[in-house]
Scaffold this active site. Sequence first.
Site, PDB file in Angstrom:
ATOM      1  N   LEU A   1       0.805  -1.221   0.000  1.00  0.00           N
ATOM      2  CA  LEU A   1       0.000   0.000   0.000  1.00  0.00           C
ATOM      3  C   LEU A   1       0.845   1.281   0.000  1.00  0.00           C
ATOM      4  O   LEU A   1       0.328   2.383   0.133  1.00  0.00           O
ATOM      5  CB  LEU A   1      -0.982  -0.030   1.179  1.00  0.00           C
TER       6      LEU A   1
ATOM      7  N   HIS B   1       3.047   4.309  -1.539  1.00  0.00           N
ATOM      8  CA  HIS B   1       3.073   5.099  -2.759  1.00  0.00           C
ATOM      9  C   HIS B   1       4.478   5.108  -3.353  1.00  0.00           C
ATOM     10  O   HIS B   1       5.448   5.247  -2.611  1.00  0.00           O
ATOM     11  CB  HIS B   1       2.689   6.549  -2.450  1.00  0.00           C
TER      12      HIS B   1
ATOM     13  N   MET C   1       8.867   4.332   5.314  1.00  0.00           N
ATOM     14  CA  MET C   1       8.908   2.934   4.872  1.00  0.00           C
ATOM     15  C   MET C   1      10.167   2.660   4.042  1.00  0.00           C
ATOM     16  O   MET C   1      10.750   1.573   4.130  1.00  0.00           O
ATOM     17  CB  MET C   1       7.664   2.567   4.059  1.00  0.00           C
ATOM     18  N   GLU C   2      10.596   3.646   3.268  1.00  0.00           N
ATOM     19  CA  GLU C   2      11.822   3.486   2.483  1.00  0.00           C
ATOM     20  C   GLU C   2      13.033   3.340   3.416  1.00  0.00           C
ATOM     21  O   GLU C   2      13.927   2.511   3.164  1.00  0.00           O
ATOM     22  CB  GLU C   2      12.012   4.689   1.554  1.00  0.00           C
TER      23      GLU C   2
ATOM     24  N   ASP D   1      22.614 -12.997   6.047  1.00  0.00           N
ATOM     25  CA  ASP D   1      22.968 -13.983   5.023  1.00  0.00           C
ATOM     26  C   ASP D   1      24.461 -14.317   5.065  1.00  0.00           C
ATOM     27  O   ASP D   1      24.854 -15.476   4.905  1.00  0.00           O
ATOM     28  CB  ASP D   1      22.598 -13.395   3.657  1.00  0.00           C
TER      29      ASP D   1
END
Lengths: 161, 161, 161, 161, 161, 161
Positions: free
Chosen positions: A78, A80, A114-115, A129
């Site tokens: 959700l 943008h 969010m970025e 990893d």
Amino acid sequence: MTEQAGLSHYRADGAAHMVDVSAKDVTAREATAVGVLRTRPDVVARIASGDLPKGEAVATARIAGILGAKRTPDLVPLCHPLPITGVDVDVVPHDDVVQITATVRTRGRTGVEMEALTAVTIAGLTVYDMIKAVDRDAVLTDVHVVAKSGGKSGDWTKEDA
Amino acid sequence: MTEQAGLSHYRADGAAHMVDVSAKDVTAREATAVGVLRTRPDVVARIASGDLPKGEAVATARIAGILGAKRTPDLVPLCHPLPITGVDVDVVPHDDVVQITATVRTRGRTGVEMEALTAVTIAGLTVYDMIKAVDRDAVLTDVHVVAKSGGKSGDWTKEDA
Amino acid sequence: MTEQAGLSHYRADGAAHMVDVSAKDVTAREATAVGVLRTRPDVVARIASGDLPKGEAVATARIAGILGAKRTPDLVPLCHPLPITGVDVDVVPHDDVVQITATVRTRGRTGVEMEALTAVTIAGLTVYDMIKAVDRDAVLTDVHVVAKSGGKSGDWTKEDA
Amino acid sequence: MTEQAGLSHYRADGAAHMVDVSAKDVTAREATAVGVLRTRPDVVARIASGDLPKGEAVATARIAGILGAKRTPDLVPLCHPLPITGVDVDVVPHDDVVQITATVRTRGRTGVEMEALTAVTIAGLTVYDMIKAVDRDAVLTDVHVVAKSGGKSGDWTKEDA
Amino acid sequence: MTEQAGLSHYRADGAAHMVDVSAKDVTAREATAVGVLRTRPDVVARIASGDLPKGEAVATARIAGILGAKRTPDLVPLCHPLPITGVDVDVVPHDDVVQITATVRTRGRTGVEMEALTAVTIAGLTVYDMIKAVDRDAVLTDVHVVAKSGGKSGDWTKEDA
Amino acid sequence: MTEQAGLSHYRADGAAHMVDVSAKDVTAREATAVGVLRTRPDVVARIASGDLPKGEAVATARIAGILGAKRTPDLVPLCHPLPITGVDVDVVPHDDVVQITATVRTRGRTGVEMEALTAVTIAGLTVYDMIKAVDRDAVLTDVHVVAKSGGKSGDWTKEDA
């Protein structure tokens, strides 16, 4: 529940949507997020100053984080899409942790929390990893936003940050 | 430092590489990872049983996690691409947390821990995105592997899991 | 023109297609490609041993190349997706050039020349991006395959490689 | 070394970052890049006017180049995402070469040289893929920028272009 | 044929290109597309109100559609990338069909019809995927634009919509 | 409801998941899907034989379809990733329609119906994009699977295909 009072990513009928931000102003925005990859001191020593050249391991995580920031709207349904104008990712190994900090900037209609969070988590997963063969008990933890600026809600810094 | 003794994602000269697994056997492999999105009880109440239909918020995070698992080799630079044969993602809101668990299966030459971890973090970021407007202090935390099976190193379950 | 006699990516009617390789054997395959980013000695000096820590610039290009190899079937329309089992990318600055070499391995039904070439070009473009502000005349050049092994056509090494 | 004096993709401490362009003006920008796929005259003849309909082979490379331009920030780690407003890719077979030219336009805060170069290289790799079964000695070469306009540094055309 | 009189995605020489929209104004734009997944009443009953919780199946298709809208320029070669500012996808099962409607908004230089159509088709394919094991004869049909607004061509609503 | 009796993409508790196919055999599989882009005869005439060279418009749609097939697991959330071994896409303009057919082959544990359907819809959307400026009433319709082979359920051809 109206959008305004609740979780804006869901309509009054409960359906997920990408909320319309067409009417919001384009402003300079910035957000900083942090996170910690917790492992063992001997593993951190290998990343930071031991057998392994520090630059390459740290750089790999940094580049993964920067690329991850650009991928955010592809990953978080959700979110943008935003024209990111700058990203800094720091990956600092010490003691038994690798600390990760990401700052993302844009000039857009929504914030870039969010970025910044995506940059931190992808950088963190990249470290995970690298070390999972030598430490099965590593933990990516305490990922959160510590500061944001720009937009209608104004500047904010986490109190205990 | 040889690959075997250290971090196999780096060569003896310190360069990052995708380690050659051509000679490894293809076996059935499975990994489970978990993580927690910590917020406030009133926010969890909205997601789980309050104004917001539970299914849609939980489903959004779950779908993001499943898609995230498939994107792992695109996000984590030194990960091998793997033909994933199954993914389950559980997103359980209760008290002041949303607990996320992901299990990934494959038949391949390397394990799927990173795929399980990526599913958990992307699902977690998706929940973060939903609630960030009402809780700036949310934290994605304690992301780690709890079990893996298959491959030469055999089955393993985290002791305190 | 039959497929066998000509360019197999095109059918007898001239249409592009992804040629059917279902009947080919899965074998271990490997390919090595090289390329050169030609710039000025002072620019190479900055990348390699001057103001800029060598590890970070070289590592950025290397990681971009490894990720690029994995993206090949998304970029080159008629390429088959392949489960890459290993990638090495070397980025060596000297004199007025940055030399790039990539080796890719798989166990699959088609070769990995395109994956090796994509790794070289994306690594090369990443170096180009770094230096374009100080050298508008940089050139990415001489990108080609130097060796391949595996598959029905057998091993091959470029004569003047 | 300050950013201004050196390679701006790296900070004073040597870390790679996506340089902050928030304060730059949005202007119309354009860049043109070229490259050459060198093979044999008989191979070019097949692509251009022989057995193979010219349109399909040329079109495949062109479409790959246009899509590649849009993928640039996903491939080149430190590139800014840009809203591309136009792309032209020309793929011209003659003699023993296929000449590739790409022009990319945007209205943005940074230039589009990397997008033009990516279009050229992906188009070139697509031709390479088509012909590799009949010419193992093909070379993608001489990829460089020949002109750019817009932005603070003004218009520029390569002298010997 | 000039671009203006014909199909603008192709130049006068017949080559595909991404038409230059640099000179177009940025305006608020919106488009709505619809489509129908036709199956059997008993299959729709399972999705909508039977054994299967409605929320999860509907939500899966909706999320796929929203993500699909953001992927449009990656999928449709000559589409311009656009900063989407809002997406609504409705997935309504009834009788023997699942009706899908998507509305996409942007502030950009081109319209968002393709983004709305892509959202509808990806949501439709996601429903198809869910039910293909129980209905091999399902059909995704009647996908088209029903309304658009913004841009030079002004507002438009399909007459029989 | 058990998985076997119902929609296998959902568990007994109604949660979406990627069903575990680890135990299924790897077999040669093939699926063919079709669809129709309905427009006006004068528009089809431009695509097929009029002002616009047929090859380029048809080739653009074909290439988009082939790339779309490879992207299927990224777009359809519960689809398994599969090593596609061949794709043919036909785009045939006549009368007032453009007919699209896609055949996809693999050797894998699940079928390739979704890959064939995705190829058809992305090719169809690409044609839609070309003509939307001259025909706002175009419709992508009747997209469905017409044949599949391989796997436990055996060969199947749509009766009225």
